[in-house]
Motif scaffolding. Structure first.
Motif, PDB file in Angstrom:
ATOM      1  N   HIS A  31       0.841  -1.201   0.000  1.00  0.00           N
ATOM      2  CA  HIS A  31       0.000   0.000   0.000  1.00  0.00           C
ATOM      3  C   HIS A  31       0.883   1.262   0.000  1.00  0.00           C
ATOM      4  CE1 HIS A  31      -3.319   2.651   0.999  1.00  0.00           C
ATOM      5  NE2 HIS A  31      -2.631   3.102   2.029  1.00  0.00           N
ATOM      6  N   THR A  32       1.820   1.310   0.926  1.00  0.00           N
ATOM      7  CA  THR A  32       2.704   2.480   1.030  1.00  0.00           C
ATOM      8  C   THR A  32       3.604   2.590  -0.198  1.00  0.00           C
ATOM      9  OG1 THR A  32       2.714   2.109   3.403  1.00  0.00           O
ATOM     10  CG2 THR A  32       4.318   3.658   2.570  1.00  0.00           C
ATOM     11  N   ARG A  35       1.693   4.079  -2.982  1.00  0.00           N
ATOM     12  CA  ARG A  35       1.501   5.528  -2.815  1.00  0.00           C
ATOM     13  C   ARG A  35       2.779   6.296  -3.135  1.00  0.00           C
ATOM     14  NH1 ARG A  35      -1.643   6.905   2.615  1.00  0.00           N
ATOM     15  NH2 ARG A  35      -1.410   8.974   1.741  1.00  0.00           N
TER      16      ARG A  35
END
Lengths: 137, 200
Positions: A31-32, A35
């Motif tokens: 997820h990070t 991003r």
């Protein structure tokens, strides 16, 4: 000269800290990481968009300058064309004898001159004939 | 000499080699950011202790690097990027400090037990940074110890030791002299050695 030998304990600390840091970076959650990837693309695209917008932004001042130059030219040219006319009129006004047949300004000329134009025409032709006869005699 | 167990399961020089690979001169700015962004996030997270703020800091640093320094030689990108990120982190820390003061004036910021609590920070619902980390506990210990260091010592340790910048690059990123870098780093290492006794 030899470099001072590093404390092995500190050296170990450095190595371990660095290894953990690199591992933590490599094992970042998806997820990070996603991003961060999106943020990178955004940053690079923003720079590209800025590059493309550059010529357009250059055209704006260039266009403004062209309009300004045109306005200045339009104001300046009539003055340049008007100047010889004024000087010519002033020259002719200064020496009216130079061309006595044509008054410099119709409005400023004696209106009586225009009242009997036919008479003046006859007089001129008659005058020519009479002078011709005089010369022949 | 004290015998020490290797922190690595394979080659003890693995960390240095990985760092060399990570710091190889990149072919493009995209490649540089791609190989740096995760470590930058970890560094910002360790400084700020907050995922969203860390992401903001890294994103902003990337934007500024691309916007202002993309035409610089590739070799200069690393100290420039880490310098930008460092300043962004300091900005966020100051902003947070001001925010906590304002919240204090308004009478908030404390829970029923009188402990400080985040006033306007959104809940951090994403997966924890340590969830997928095998050495989670060691990393957490290091993060806690590093967080306790004074700001400049922490910066020197992170840039010089963790990120592997040389002294000159670290000085450029920190905006100070090389002598100051060495002093800050020496103090940081001694502090950390005291706080990470279980690593011995």
């Amino acid at each position: 000269m030899n470099a001072p030998k590093k404390d092995p304990e500190l050296q170990y600390l450095e190595q371990r800290a660095r290894a953990l840091y690199l591992k933590a970076g490599a094992q970042l959650d998806a997820h990070t990481a996603g991003r961060l990837r999106a943020a990178r693309r955004e940053a690079l695209q923003a720079a590209q968009a800025k590059e493309h917008a550059h010529p357009v932004r250059m055209l704006l001042p260039a266009g403004a300058f062209a309009v300004l130059a045109l306005a200045v030219t339009m104001l300046w040219l009539p003055q340049q064309h008007g100047a010889p006319i004024t000087s010519a009129s002033s020259t002719s006004a200064a020496s009216p004898e130079a061309d006595s047949y044509l008054p410099p300004d119709a409005e400023s000329a004696d209106p009586k001159l225009y009242q009997n134009l036919d008479f003046y025409g006859w007089l001129a032709s008659n005058d020519g004939q009479s002078s011709g006869t005089t010369t022949s005699q | 000499m004290t015998s020490m167990a290797s922190p690595f399961s394979t080659n003890p020089l693995q960390a240095d080699l990985s760092l060399e690979e990570a710091r190889a001169t990149p072919a493009s700015l995209d490649a540089f950011l791609a190989q740096t962004e995760r470590r930058a996030f970890r560094m910002a997270e360790m400084h700020l202790g907050h995922r969203e703020d860390a992401l903001d800091a890294v994103q902003d640093a990337m934007l500024r690097l691309v916007k202002h320094y993309r035409d610089k030689p590739a070799a200069e990108w690393a100290p420039l990027f880490w310098g930008i990120l460092r300043r962004r982190i300091v900005d966020l820390q100051r902003r947070r400090k001001v925010r906590s003061i304002v919240v204090g004036w308004l009478g908030g910021g404390r829970d029923d037990d009188g402990d400080e609590m985040p006033a306007w920070d959104p809940a951090d619902t994403g997966p924890g940074p340590l969830d997928r980390l095998q050495d989670a506990q060691s990393y957490a210990d290091m993060a806690v110890a590093v967080k306790k260091l004074p700001q400049r010592q922490r910066e020197a340790f992170m840039l010089r030791v963790l990120e592997g910048l040389d002294v000159a690059e670290t000085a450029q990123a920190m905006g100070c002299s090389e002598g100051s870098v060495k002093t800050h780093l020496s103090r940081a290492m001694h502090h950390l050695r005291d706080h990470l006794e279980e690593w011995r």
